[in-house]
Motif scaffolding. Structure first.
Motif, short mmCIF file in Angstrom:
data_model
loop_
_atom_site.label_atom_id
_atom_site.label_comp_id
_atom_site.label_asym_id
_atom_site.label_seq_id
_atom_site.Cartn_x
_atom_site.Cartn_y
_atom_site.Cartn_z
N TRP A 217 28.28 -5.62 21.06
CA TRP A 217 28.94 -5.97 19.73
C TRP A 217 27.36 -6.40 19.02
O TRP A 217 27.33 -6.09 17.85
CB TRP A 217 29.76 -6.86 19.64
CG TRP A 217 30.32 -7.40 18.45
CD1 TRP A 217 30.46 -6.49 17.30
CD2 TRP A 217 30.62 -8.60 18.12
NE1 TRP A 217 30.94 -7.38 16.23
CE2 TRP A 217 30.95 -8.69 16.61
CE3 TRP A 217 30.92 -9.79 18.56
CZ2 TRP A 217 31.70 -9.55 15.75
CZ3 TRP A 217 31.62 -11.04 17.85
CH2 TRP A 217 31.70 -10.79 16.54
N TYR A 218 26.85 -7.33 19.51
CA TYR A 218 25.81 -7.78 18.75
C TYR A 218 24.64 -6.93 18.64
O TYR A 218 23.88 -6.77 17.24
CB TYR A 218 25.03 -8.93 19.38
CG TYR A 218 25.89 -10.26 19.72
CD1 TYR A 218 26.61 -10.73 18.46
CD2 TYR A 218 25.93 -11.10 20.66
CE1 TYR A 218 27.34 -11.55 18.66
CE2 TYR A 218 26.45 -12.16 20.92
CZ TYR A 218 27.33 -12.73 19.86
OH TYR A 218 28.14 -13.70 19.72
N GLN A 219 24.38 -5.87 19.29
CA GLN A 219 23.55 -4.77 19.35
C GLN A 219 23.86 -3.86 18.21
O GLN A 219 23.03 -3.29 17.49
CB GLN A 219 23.58 -3.96 20.67
CG GLN A 219 22.97 -4.74 21.86
CD GLN A 219 22.65 -3.84 22.93
OE1 GLN A 219 23.42 -3.02 23.27
NE2 GLN A 219 21.64 -4.11 23.79
N ASP A 220 25.22 -3.69 18.08
CA ASP A 220 25.75 -2.73 17.08
C ASP A 220 25.60 -3.46 15.69
O ASP A 220 25.06 -2.68 14.70
CB ASP A 220 27.13 -2.52 17.15
CG ASP A 220 27.26 -1.36 18.30
OD1 ASP A 220 26.33 -0.82 18.63
OD2 ASP A 220 28.57 -1.09 18.44
N LEU A 221 25.55 -4.70 15.55
CA LEU A 221 25.51 -5.55 14.29
C LEU A 221 23.90 -5.41 13.94
O LEU A 221 23.50 -5.40 12.91
CB LEU A 221 25.98 -7.03 14.52
CG LEU A 221 27.34 -7.04 14.37
CD1 LEU A 221 27.72 -8.59 14.75
CD2 LEU A 221 27.97 -6.67 13.26
N ARG A 222 22.88 -5.41 14.74
CA ARG A 222 21.65 -5.32 14.52
C ARG A 222 20.91 -3.77 14.37
O ARG A 222 20.06 -3.68 13.89
CB ARG A 222 20.76 -5.76 15.54
CG ARG A 222 21.01 -7.53 15.94
CD ARG A 222 20.03 -8.05 16.82
NE ARG A 222 19.74 -7.31 17.90
CZ ARG A 222 19.96 -7.25 19.36
NH1 ARG A 222 21.09 -7.94 19.53
NH2 ARG A 222 19.66 -6.44 20.30
N SER A 223 21.83 -2.96 14.82
CA SER A 223 21.36 -1.35 14.61
C SER A 223 21.58 -0.70 13.25
O SER A 223 22.15 -1.60 12.53
CB SER A 223 22.21 -0.57 15.57
OG SER A 223 23.45 -0.22 15.32
N SER A 224 20.98 0.01 13.01
CA SER A 224 20.92 0.83 11.74
C SER A 224 22.69 1.65 11.64
O SER A 224 22.82 1.55 10.27
CB SER A 224 19.95 1.80 11.45
OG SER A 224 19.82 2.83 12.34
N GLU A 225 23.04 1.95 12.64
CA GLU A 225 24.27 2.54 12.64
C GLU A 225 25.24 1.71 12.16
O GLU A 225 26.22 1.81 11.46
CB GLU A 225 24.41 3.23 13.91
CG GLU A 225 23.90 4.52 14.20
CD GLU A 225 22.22 4.07 14.72
OE1 GLU A 225 21.88 2.92 15.24
OE2 GLU A 225 21.52 5.05 14.84
N GLY A 226 25.19 0.28 12.72
CA GLY A 226 26.26 -0.80 12.52
C GLY A 226 27.24 -0.89 13.28
O GLY A 226 27.69 -0.10 14.28
N GLY A 227 28.04 -1.89 13.22
CA GLY A 227 29.26 -2.21 13.84
C GLY A 227 30.27 -2.97 12.83
O GLY A 227 30.03 -2.57 11.75
N PHE A 228 31.07 -3.73 13.32
CA PHE A 228 32.21 -4.28 12.26
C PHE A 228 32.32 -5.71 12.90
O PHE A 228 32.14 -6.42 13.88
CB PHE A 228 33.65 -3.66 12.68
CG PHE A 228 33.51 -2.27 11.98
CD1 PHE A 228 34.23 -2.02 10.73
CD2 PHE A 228 33.02 -1.38 12.64
CE1 PHE A 228 34.24 -1.03 10.03
CE2 PHE A 228 33.17 0.17 12.16
CZ PHE A 228 33.58 0.24 10.99
N LEU A 229 32.74 -6.61 11.59
CA LEU A 229 32.84 -7.98 11.74
C LEU A 229 34.21 -8.51 11.16
O LEU A 229 34.82 -8.04 10.41
CB LEU A 229 31.83 -8.63 10.78
CG LEU A 229 31.78 -10.35 10.76
CD1 LEU A 229 31.05 -10.74 12.03
CD2 LEU A 229 31.02 -10.81 9.59
N PRO A 230 34.93 -9.28 12.17
CA PRO A 230 36.30 -9.70 11.67
C PRO A 230 36.23 -10.77 10.80
O PRO A 230 35.73 -11.92 10.99
CB PRO A 230 36.72 -10.24 13.07
CG PRO A 230 35.57 -10.88 13.96
CD PRO A 230 34.49 -9.84 13.28
#
Length: 234
Positions: A145-158
């Motif tokens: 999850w933290y890797q996705d938030l740091r990546s350019s592709e991104g993740g999601f935040l609740p």
């Protein structure tokens, strides 16, 4: 652990997350219409808040599809929400590191009485505090999850909206936050502290003996107050 600041839907705000805080929003801003119709609430959301909401695993919003189901917080739709093992492990090692630092400091202050044994024990606790910090930020750096938030592709935040709905908003290109930097600092500090305590343990006996020779009232463990009082009376 990770955070960002910048414009969100035309509002300059700061977002973040960490092992004890699921999300932190400094200023409210309009939600992207793709995910909700309300404003995102400026609020610090703890993991217990998400559990109490009873909606983290529902399909009423995008929270399950984009976040809780995707990252393993829920095993199924309408299931039970639970923080992933990585989050729990980081929490445990952070608390352990804090306790070890306190204990190490106490033994460090006791060397006049405990002599080399106290110094060596303080060094051991400092070493394990360093290991605890090392484990914590290693997990932080490798959690999906933290890797996705740091990546350019991104993740999601609740986050919660102003109407109380729990939704997941997109986030990307975040940076490591203050807690990550603090862990690294504590790790390095305890590395040097453990070495310093070991060196202190080798020389503390000689130092205390020298002080005892210079001052008869200084007997190594503690000043002989009674003897000092007797000498003054004579």
């Amino acid at each position: 652990t990770v955070w960002t600041q910048g414009y969100q839907e035309g509002v300059y705000t700061r977002l973040g997350t960490g092992p004890f805080v699921a999300s932190d929003v400094v200023d409210s801003f309009p939600c992207n219409p793709l995910y909700c119709e309300d404003f995102i609430l400026d609020n610090r959301v703890f993991w217990g808040d998400i559990t109490d909401s009873q909606s983290a695993c529902s399909n009423v919003t995008n929270i399950y599809t984009d976040w809780s189901g995707r990252y393993g917080f829920c095993d199924r739709v309408d299931g039970e929400f639970e923080a992933i093992p990585e989050i729990k492990t980081i929490q445990a090692f952070n608390v352990m590191a804090f306790i070890l630092v306190i204990v190490s400091t106490c033994f460090g202050f006791s060397v006049r009485f405990s002599r080399k044994h106290g110094a060596y024990i303080a060094g051991v606790f400092s070493f394990f505090a360093m290991v605890s910090c090392l484990v914590s930020f290693s997990i932080m750096a490798t959690t999906g999850w933290y890797q996705d938030l740091r990546s350019s592709e991104g993740g999601f935040l609740p986050v919660f909206t102003t109407t109380g709905a729990l939704v997941a908003i997109p986030a990307h290109s975040w940076s490591y936050g203050a807690s990550f930097g603090l862990l690294i600092t504590i790790c390095i500090w305890n590395l040097f502290a453990s070495v310093a305590y070991v060196v202190l343990g080798k020389f503390i006996e000689e130092e205390l003996d020298m002080r005892t020779d210079r001052d008869p009232d200084f007997i190594g463990d503690e000043p002989d107050v009674k003897a000092h009082s007797t000498l003054n009376q004579t």
